[in-house]
Design an enzyme around this catalytic site. Structure first.
Site, PDB file in Angstrom:
ATOM      1  N   LEU A 107       2.966 -12.898 -34.040  1.00  0.00           N
ATOM      2  CA  LEU A 107       3.098 -12.111 -35.263  1.00  0.00           C
ATOM      3  C   LEU A 107       2.008 -12.594 -36.203  1.00  0.00           C
ATOM      4  O   LEU A 107       1.769 -13.802 -36.304  1.00  0.00           O
ATOM      5  CB  LEU A 107       4.475 -12.334 -35.906  1.00  0.00           C
ATOM      6  N   ASP A 108       1.333 -11.667 -36.890  1.00  0.00           N
ATOM      7  CA  ASP A 108       0.246 -12.095 -37.770  1.00  0.00           C
ATOM      8  C   ASP A 108       0.797 -12.853 -38.972  1.00  0.00           C
ATOM      9  O   ASP A 108       2.002 -12.864 -39.233  1.00  0.00           O
ATOM     10  CB  ASP A 108      -0.646 -10.920 -38.175  1.00  0.00           C
ATOM     11  N   ILE A 109      -0.069 -13.488 -39.718  1.00  0.00           N
ATOM     12  CA  ILE A 109       0.340 -14.395 -40.788  1.00  0.00           C
ATOM     13  C   ILE A 109       1.191 -13.700 -41.851  1.00  0.00           C
ATOM     14  O   ILE A 109       2.059 -14.323 -42.479  1.00  0.00           O
ATOM     15  CB  ILE A 109      -0.897 -15.067 -41.424  1.00  0.00           C
ATOM     16  N   ASN A 110       0.986 -12.398 -42.057  1.00  0.00           N
ATOM     17  CA  ASN A 110       1.717 -11.667 -43.088  1.00  0.00           C
ATOM     18  C   ASN A 110       2.953 -10.940 -42.560  1.00  0.00           C
ATOM     19  O   ASN A 110       3.588 -10.184 -43.298  1.00  0.00           O
ATOM     20  CB  ASN A 110       0.796 -10.648 -43.763  1.00  0.00           C
TER      21      ASN A 110
END
Length: 286
Positions: A107-110
């Site tokens: 999952l991306d950082i955001n």
């Protein structure tokens, strides 16, 4: 019987099969003293080294397959170590004796929400492979004009820079003005795919939460930064979905959990999360 080198390394818990292919291509792996190349097969008595360190080779039946569900907060990276010292999803995970956790996708950082980890590299690799079409469901808050044509385009398919993509299902979940919530489902996990699909229709995602992986839903009582180990029946659901044989053992108690025990477990998780947050936020002494 010989096996592909990357498959053996993944089963040993060094990383996912895809990661191991990159290791081999980067000349970080040797077999019996010779630098390995992609496509090599190895026997069970081979001496394998990664970055000069001997890897303990395990047979398929040697390891108890374990899976944990982690509630990822925004701001954490899906990497083992960050050169800039930022928080990673591995910081809070329990230690494994002689083993390591492998993230099942990213999952991306955001993006927050459900993230699975396992100690079984073959399981991780298959669950991430698009041919098994494991569903991922996300709750997305979007900003912009969403028309029936927009939704039709996203379910019929659009062309992204890395190929065609589409949502399997889109379910409106309400909202106000041009800020709306939708639950979207797809069967692959390309980099930032949900965000890029909406962007193709000039709509921006302002918040994104993964709420389901296959039939496993994010435990709403699990606090952000908390984790829990999956029961044997859920582990075997995942294994069956990618055509792996059932696991017969578990590290968890097989006795049914009482309601008060469930509450106590969640409270214990909350305390552990709070303690970890206090420790990482504490300023370092100079």
């Amino acid at each position: 019987m010989s096996e592909k080198l990357q498959k053996v390394l993944a089963r040993a818990g060094v990383g996912s099969r895809r990661e191991m292919e990159k290791y081999i291509e980067s000349n970080r792996v040797s077999v019996d003293g010779k630098v390995a190349k992609l496509g090599d097969r190895v026997e069970e008595n081979a001496v394998i080294r990664v970055d000069g360190h001997i890897v303990k080779i395990e047979q398929k039946e040697d390891r108890i397959c374990r899976v944990i569900m982690y509630h990822k907060p925004e701001g954490e990276l899906c990497t083992r170590k960050d050169p800039e010292g930022r928080r990673t999803v591995f910081d809070r995970l329990p230690r494994l004796d002689g083993d390591r956790w492998i993230a099942i996708g990213r999952l991306d950082i955001n993006t927050s929400g459900l993230l699975l980890f396992t100690n079984d590299g073959e399981l991780a690799n298959r669950l991430m492979h698009p041919k098994y079409e494991v569903e991922r469901e996300y709750s997305a808050r979007v900003f912009g004009e969403v028309t029936n044509e927009t939704l039709s385009n996203l379910t019929k398919g659009v062309e992204l820079e890395d190929g065609p993509a589409k949502f399997l299902k889109i379910k409106p979940m309400g909202g106000e003005g041009i800020n709306k919530w939708f639950n979207v489902t797809l069967t692959e996990g390309r980099n930032r795919e949900v965000r890029r699909l909406w962007q193709s229709q000039d709509v921006e995602v302002s918040r994104l939460i993964r709420i389901r992986y296959g039939k496993l839903e994010l435990n709403k009582r699990l606090p952000q930064g908390g984790w829990e180990e999956l029961k044997l029946e859920d582990v075997n659901y995942l294994r069956k979905s990618v055509k792996l044989r059932n696991e017969t053992e578990t590290k968890l108690s097989v006795m049914p959990e009482k309601r008060k025990d469930k509450r106590a477990k969640i409270n214990q998780i909350r305390k552990a999360v709070k303690k970890h947050n206090q420790r990482v936020q504490k300023p370092k002494k100079r």
